[in-house]
Design a protein around this motif. Structure first.
Motif, PDB file in Angstrom:
ATOM      1  N   ALA A 183      29.050  61.952  -9.246  1.00  0.00           N
ATOM      2  CA  ALA A 183      28.262  63.182  -9.323  1.00  0.00           C
ATOM      3  C   ALA A 183      27.072  62.990 -10.249  1.00  0.00           C
ATOM      4  O   ALA A 183      27.137  62.257 -11.230  1.00  0.00           O
ATOM      5  N   ASP A 184      25.968  63.647  -9.949  1.00  0.00           N
ATOM      6  CA  ASP A 184      24.755  63.525 -10.753  1.00  0.00           C
ATOM      7  C   ASP A 184      24.725  64.482 -11.937  1.00  0.00           C
ATOM      8  O   ASP A 184      23.975  64.275 -12.887  1.00  0.00           O
ATOM      9  N   ASN A 185      25.522  65.529 -11.888  1.00  0.00           N
ATOM     10  CA  ASN A 185      25.452  66.563 -12.926  1.00  0.00           C
ATOM     11  C   ASN A 185      26.686  66.552 -13.819  1.00  0.00           C
ATOM     12  O   ASN A 185      27.094  67.580 -14.341  1.00  0.00           O
ATOM     13  N   ALA A 186      27.301  65.378 -14.000  1.00  0.00           N
ATOM     14  CA  ALA A 186      28.488  65.290 -14.839  1.00  0.00           C
ATOM     15  C   ALA A 186      28.142  65.598 -16.296  1.00  0.00           C
ATOM     16  O   ALA A 186      27.058  65.287 -16.781  1.00  0.00           O
ATOM     17  N   MET A 187      29.082  66.228 -16.995  1.00  0.00           N
ATOM     18  CA  MET A 187      28.864  66.632 -18.385  1.00  0.00           C
ATOM     19  C   MET A 187      28.995  65.439 -19.331  1.00  0.00           C
ATOM     20  O   MET A 187      30.054  64.799 -19.378  1.00  0.00           O
ATOM     21  N   PRO A 188      27.973  65.119 -20.114  1.00  0.00           N
ATOM     22  CA  PRO A 188      28.109  64.033 -21.089  1.00  0.00           C
ATOM     23  C   PRO A 188      29.094  64.424 -22.192  1.00  0.00           C
ATOM     24  O   PRO A 188      28.995  65.512 -22.757  1.00  0.00           O
ATOM     25  N   ILE A 189      30.025  63.540 -22.483  1.00  0.00           N
ATOM     26  CA  ILE A 189      31.010  63.809 -23.519  1.00  0.00           C
ATOM     27  C   ILE A 189      31.231  62.533 -24.324  1.00  0.00           C
ATOM     28  O   ILE A 189      31.397  61.447 -23.764  1.00  0.00           O
ATOM     29  N   ALA A 190      31.193  62.636 -25.637  1.00  0.00           N
ATOM     30  CA  ALA A 190      31.355  61.478 -26.518  1.00  0.00           C
ATOM     31  C   ALA A 190      32.815  61.342 -26.912  1.00  0.00           C
ATOM     32  O   ALA A 190      33.428  62.290 -27.424  1.00  0.00           O
TER      33      ALA A 190
ATOM     34  N   TYR B  26      30.801  62.630 -17.915  1.00  0.00           N
ATOM     35  CA  TYR B  26      30.139  61.349 -18.118  1.00  0.00           C
ATOM     36  C   TYR B  26      30.498  60.886 -19.528  1.00  0.00           C
ATOM     37  O   TYR B  26      29.841  61.230 -20.506  1.00  0.00           O
ATOM     38  N   PRO B  27      31.607  60.143 -19.683  1.00  0.00           N
ATOM     39  CA  PRO B  27      32.045  59.756 -21.027  1.00  0.00           C
ATOM     40  C   PRO B  27      31.244  58.593 -21.586  1.00  0.00           C
ATOM     41  O   PRO B  27      30.916  57.648 -20.878  1.00  0.00           O
ATOM     42  N   ILE B  28      30.932  58.691 -22.871  1.00  0.00           N
ATOM     43  CA  ILE B  28      30.237  57.607 -23.558  1.00  0.00           C
ATOM     44  C   ILE B  28      30.952  57.338 -24.881  1.00  0.00           C
ATOM     45  O   ILE B  28      31.727  58.167 -25.367  1.00  0.00           O
ATOM     46  N   ASN B  29      30.695  56.169 -25.448  1.00  0.00           N
ATOM     47  CA  ASN B  29      31.266  55.810 -26.728  1.00  0.00           C
ATOM     48  C   ASN B  29      30.470  56.493 -27.837  1.00  0.00           C
ATOM     49  O   ASN B  29      29.314  56.145 -28.093  1.00  0.00           O
ATOM     50  N   GLY B  30      31.077  57.466 -28.485  1.00  0.00           N
ATOM     51  CA  GLY B  30      30.367  58.232 -29.495  1.00  0.00           C
ATOM     52  C   GLY B  30      29.988  57.434 -30.718  1.00  0.00           C
ATOM     53  O   GLY B  30      29.122  57.846 -31.482  1.00  0.00           O
ATOM     54  N   LYS B  31      30.614  56.256 -30.937  1.00  0.00           N
ATOM     55  CA  LYS B  31      30.334  55.471 -32.134  1.00  0.00           C
ATOM     56  C   LYS B  31      29.157  54.528 -31.953  1.00  0.00           C
ATOM     57  O   LYS B  31      28.365  54.325 -32.882  1.00  0.00           O
TER      58      LYS B  31
ATOM     59  N   ILE C  55      24.883  64.788 -25.477  1.00  0.00           N
ATOM     60  CA  ILE C  55      26.263  65.167 -25.206  1.00  0.00           C
ATOM     61  C   ILE C  55      26.499  66.662 -25.390  1.00  0.00           C
ATOM     62  O   ILE C  55      25.782  67.347 -26.122  1.00  0.00           O
ATOM     63  N   GLU C  56      27.523  67.141 -24.713  1.00  0.00           N
ATOM     64  CA  GLU C  56      27.921  68.543 -24.794  1.00  0.00           C
ATOM     65  C   GLU C  56      29.163  68.727 -25.655  1.00  0.00           C
ATOM     66  O   GLU C  56      29.369  69.798 -26.223  1.00  0.00           O
ATOM     67  N   ALA C  57      30.010  67.699 -25.725  1.00  0.00           N
ATOM     68  CA  ALA C  57      31.275  67.826 -26.455  1.00  0.00           C
ATOM     69  C   ALA C  57      31.647  66.486 -27.079  1.00  0.00           C
ATOM     70  O   ALA C  57      31.160  65.433 -26.663  1.00  0.00           O
ATOM     71  N   ILE C  58      32.512  66.562 -28.081  1.00  0.00           N
ATOM     72  CA  ILE C  58      32.941  65.376 -28.822  1.00  0.00           C
ATOM     73  C   ILE C  58      34.468  65.349 -28.875  1.00  0.00           C
ATOM     74  O   ILE C  58      35.110  66.375 -29.133  1.00  0.00           O
ATOM     75  N   VAL C  59      35.034  64.179 -28.637  1.00  0.00           N
ATOM     76  CA  VAL C  59      36.484  63.973 -28.738  1.00  0.00           C
ATOM     77  C   VAL C  59      36.749  63.014 -29.898  1.00  0.00           C
ATOM     78  O   VAL C  59      36.172  61.928 -29.963  1.00  0.00           O
ATOM     79  N   LYS C  60      37.612  63.432 -30.813  1.00  0.00           N
ATOM     80  CA  LYS C  60      38.019  62.582 -31.922  1.00  0.00           C
ATOM     81  C   LYS C  60      39.537  62.629 -32.054  1.00  0.00           C
ATOM     82  O   LYS C  60      40.180  63.581 -31.623  1.00  0.00           O
TER      83      LYS C  60
END
Length: 410
Positions: A23-30, A62-67, A76-81
């Motif tokens: 999908a092109d509109n996936a939510m970026p999330i770290a 759209y997951p990315i490495n937040g570090k 990004i829209e949200a952060i997972v820790k």
């Protein structure tokens, strides 16, 4: 295909899940690496990897490495820790938090106690939590899939009724047989599976308890005993029998074992599937000349034709929380998976044309799993309900047939 950060993409590649369309509109999330001591790094990496895979494969994130991917963190829209701490040799405390990337507000935080064997379960649960908190719908990462695996080696081959996590991993065998197995169907509470077995060279419908393995024969009448389908309340089973000479739809009261014939005539009626409210059943029939989908209202036995596009439509199921069905559809001489809006009749193709079969819908109505043929081999494939995300699940040894998605299990 998503372009992930180098750390996350390299880790996810281990799972061998091929995304054929994203999908092109996936939510970026770290997703940050979980804090832990060195000896627990494998557990921490597994949790992060599995969560990243779950979210990516849903097509909504759209997951990315937040570090390390600092340039992308601005989008990004949200952060997972998280953090993992050892309590004893086989118990761990997992702390998890989900934050709004803009306000840094904690949207969800919780601690879990888990053993070594529960890491995958916890990871899927955390993915479900992220999905629901950010999108408002229940996640399906903790659900299961059942399917038939056919090993064609040897004179007779062998059939396995398999259960796996929704991502195709963590498989185990519920039943193995030298005789064909068909049509697995989950009970609404997820505790039992019905299926057709040809043990003794005769078709019969079985119901098996997943936890205990105990099973019973539900229907073993002369002729066809096929296509079992549980009613939404779990009290009845629709099935196909030939006691009248032609394949007809019957329902059985699972408490009394009393049968009731639903369709009649000389037509070939098969593949029943209940409406979410339990008041009607859709089925495949040739009563119009070619296989099409019909709906019978159980109160008055009124039958209406549902599909008109194409010369072949079969294996239909209602989409939860949506006035639509998903079915096997033939187009240009090939088979695809299609969604049809019931009011407008609008058709959306969810899979590429080929040798596709047996669609089954996730309990939140967002994804469809089906059996596909790639390089002369049957594998599992998934598509989002709008057809914008497609992926192939990890390959297994053998031919995969007739997948069935479980209900929510918790």
């Amino acid at each position: 295909m998503f372009l992930l950060g180098s750390w996350l993409s390299n880790t996810l590649a281990i799972l061998e899940i091929e995304i054929t369309q994203g999908a092109d509109n996936a939510m970026p999330i770290a997703i940050y690496p979980f804090d832990t001591e060195e000896k627990l790094s494998s557990h921490a990496n597994f949790l992060v990897t599995t969560i990243g895979n779950d979210l990516k494969n849903s097509g909504r994130f759209y997951p990315i490495n937040g570090k390390t991917d600092m340039e992308q963190t601005r989008k990004i829209e949200a952060i997972v820790k998280g953090q993992i701490v050892s309590l004893n040799h086989d118990k761990y405390k997992i702390s998890f938090s989900l934050l709004d990337a803009h306000s840094q507000k904690v949207l969800f935080a919780k601690e879990y106690i888990a053993s070594n064997g529960q890491m995958r379960k916890v990871a899927h649960h955390l993915s479900d939590t992220i999905y629901e908190q950010l999108l408002g719908d229940r996640g399906i990462f903790s659900t299961k899939i059942a399917y038939v695996l056919v090993d064609k080696r040897g004179k007779r081959g062998k059939y396995y009724l398999q259960i796996a996590d929704s991502d195709g991993h963590n498989t185990h065998t519920l039943l193995s047989s030298r005789f064909p197995l068909m049509s697995p169907s989950w009970s609404p509470d997820g505790k039992k599976i019905s299926y057709v077995s040809f043990e003794g060279h005769r078709a019969a419908i079985y119901v098996q308890n997943i936890a205990t393995g105990k099973r019973e024969i539900l229907a073993k009448f002369p002729g066809i005993n096929g296509a079992p389908a549980w009613s939404p309340d779990g009290n009845k089973m629709a099935m196909v029998l030939t006691s009248t000479g032609y394949p007809k739809i019957f329902t059985m009261d699972l408490r009394t074992k009393q049968l009731k014939q639903i369709t009649d005539g000389w037509y070939l009626d098969t593949e029943p599937s209940w409406s979410p409210d339990g008041n009607s059943i859709i089925f495949t029939s040739n009563r119009g000349g070619t296989p099409q989908i019909y709906r019978i209202h159980l109160e008055n036995k009124k039958i209406e034709r549902i599909t008109f596009s194409g010369s072949y439509n079969a294996r239909a199921h209602f989409v939860p929380n949506k006035n639509a069905i998903v079915m096997l559809h033939k187009e240009d001489g090939m088979f695809t998976i299609a969604l049809q809006e019931l009011k407008s009749g609008q058709l959306t193709l969810l899979a590429p044309l080929g040798l596709n079969e047996s669609p089954s819908i996730a309990p939140n109505g967002k994804m469809v799993i089906y059996a596909a043929n790639r390089s002369q081999k049957g594998i599992l494939a998934e598509s989002s309900i709008d057809g914008k995300v497609r992926l192939l699940l990890p390959a297994v040894d053998g031919e995969v047939q007739e997948p069935a998605w479980s209900p929510f299990l918790n």
